[in-house]
Design a protein around this motif. Sequence first.
Motif, PDB file in Angstrom:
ATOM      1  N   CYS A 135       0.658  -1.207   0.160  1.00  0.00           N
ATOM      2  CA  CYS A 135      -0.007   0.057   0.047  1.00  0.00           C
ATOM      3  C   CYS A 135       0.916   1.510   0.031  1.00  0.00           C
ATOM      4  O   CYS A 135       0.431   2.213  -0.675  1.00  0.00           O
ATOM      5  N   GLN A 139       0.981   4.013  -2.863  1.00  0.00           N
ATOM      6  CA  GLN A 139       0.779   5.485  -2.875  1.00  0.00           C
ATOM      7  C   GLN A 139       1.839   6.280  -3.196  1.00  0.00           C
ATOM      8  O   GLN A 139       1.630   7.077  -3.773  1.00  0.00           O
ATOM      9  N   CYS A 153       1.324  -2.879  -8.261  1.00  0.00           N
ATOM     10  CA  CYS A 153       0.842  -2.911  -6.986  1.00  0.00           C
ATOM     11  C   CYS A 153      -0.599  -3.358  -6.810  1.00  0.00           C
ATOM     12  O   CYS A 153      -1.069  -4.091  -5.791  1.00  0.00           O
ATOM     13  N   ILE A 157      -2.201  -6.456  -4.609  1.00  0.00           N
ATOM     14  CA  ILE A 157      -3.103  -6.163  -3.776  1.00  0.00           C
ATOM     15  C   ILE A 157      -4.559  -7.084  -4.264  1.00  0.00           C
ATOM     16  O   ILE A 157      -5.137  -7.644  -3.277  1.00  0.00           O
ATOM     17  N   THR A 161      -5.738  -9.670  -1.178  1.00  0.00           N
ATOM     18  CA  THR A 161      -6.535  -8.452  -0.484  1.00  0.00           C
ATOM     19  C   THR A 161      -7.032  -8.578   0.903  1.00  0.00           C
ATOM     20  O   THR A 161      -6.788  -7.866   1.808  1.00  0.00           O
ATOM     21  N   VAL A 164      -3.898  -7.872   2.869  1.00  0.00           N
ATOM     22  CA  VAL A 164      -3.446  -6.399   2.866  1.00  0.00           C
ATOM     23  C   VAL A 164      -4.283  -5.447   3.543  1.00  0.00           C
ATOM     24  O   VAL A 164      -4.022  -4.562   4.309  1.00  0.00           O
ATOM     25  N   PHE A 170      -2.443  -0.068   4.637  1.00  0.00           N
ATOM     26  CA  PHE A 170      -3.852   0.145   4.212  1.00  0.00           C
ATOM     27  C   PHE A 170      -4.570   1.374   4.948  1.00  0.00           C
ATOM     28  O   PHE A 170      -5.250   2.010   4.112  1.00  0.00           O
ATOM     29  N   LEU A 173      -3.517   4.709   3.440  1.00  0.00           N
ATOM     30  CA  LEU A 173      -3.731   4.980   2.193  1.00  0.00           C
ATOM     31  C   LEU A 173      -4.560   6.536   2.093  1.00  0.00           C
ATOM     32  O   LEU A 173      -5.628   6.717   3.023  1.00  0.00           O
ATOM     33  N   LEU A 178      -7.498   4.753  -2.155  1.00  0.00           N
ATOM     34  CA  LEU A 178      -8.293   3.729  -1.562  1.00  0.00           C
ATOM     35  C   LEU A 178      -9.468   3.535  -2.457  1.00  0.00           C
ATOM     36  O   LEU A 178      -9.743   2.437  -2.845  1.00  0.00           O
ATOM     37  N   VAL A 181      -8.319   1.606  -5.374  1.00  0.00           N
ATOM     38  CA  VAL A 181      -8.312   0.055  -5.249  1.00  0.00           C
ATOM     39  C   VAL A 181      -9.749  -0.597  -5.094  1.00  0.00           C
ATOM     40  O   VAL A 181     -10.042  -1.591  -5.722  1.00  0.00           O
ATOM     41  N   TRP A 201     -10.159   1.965   8.279  1.00  0.00           N
ATOM     42  CA  TRP A 201      -9.603   3.089   7.687  1.00  0.00           C
ATOM     43  C   TRP A 201     -10.251   4.657   7.919  1.00  0.00           C
ATOM     44  O   TRP A 201      -9.594   5.414   8.124  1.00  0.00           O
TER      45      TRP A 201
END
Length: 292
Positions: A135, A139, A153, A157, A161, A164, A170, A173, A178, A181, A201
Amino acid sequence: MARSCSARLHGDAAAFSAALRSLLNNPQFSDVTFVVGRERREVFAHRCVLACRCQAFRGMLSAAGGPAPRAPLVLGNVQPDVFLAVIEFLYTNCVTLDSHIALEVLTSSVEYGLQELCKLCVEFIKETLSVEQVCEALQAAVTYGQGDLQQHCLAFIEDCTAAVVRTRGFQELSDAVLARVLRSDRLAVDELELVQAVREWAHVSSAVLERPVPEVAALPVRELRLPLLAPSELATLESHNQRDLLIPAESITAAWRCHALRRGSGVPARLCRPRRGTRPREHHRHLDPHGK
């Protein structure tokens, strides 16, 4: 008349490289000193080498010239090991990397305009990518416009997942990355787990940015595929949502409407598509816009 001939002949490249390497951080004959990092570590270098290899250093050294050419140049925002890796590349066209400094060396290579060093960092990062670092690497790839690294990347992921989303990287991010993703159909995790990961998050981001949870999460929440959840899961989600208002009420209402109408009417098609890791639910066949 004898014809004139010329040729460029090459000596021992290894010996030449070793000779230049002997000058690395060597105070003998050095004419510029850097004071690097919080540790204020001294790094010795040679103006002619830095100036001919890097336009950014040429400008820095020109600005630092004048009556006191040996006055130390302070670089407080870079780790000594990272700066030494950059210097190694400038002297030898090689760089020694490890997983602890590679991303920061990449940052410095972009800052100093060293495209070849940037490519070497990207290749190393791709080859040594891990669940814990992917992650952060993504970024950085987005920040510095490294498209190839971004795709690598994202593919990593997608394959890992579930692991991650539990990493610190994570949680760190940005909302835009995010959301990127979460747009993927190939994430190997169930939607219920993704919702929980985004909630965690959002609470971390809210605390760091000192902004409300709904505000920091607005962009990624749009990519959550709530219609994929079963009615019981959606009811639990709605109950949890009353505590932090992570998800807009209209998004939950739209998901309920999909269940009531037994189709994905009124919801963007992408939000009704199961991901690679989505656990099958009975109602999913009603969400398929191409289903019978």
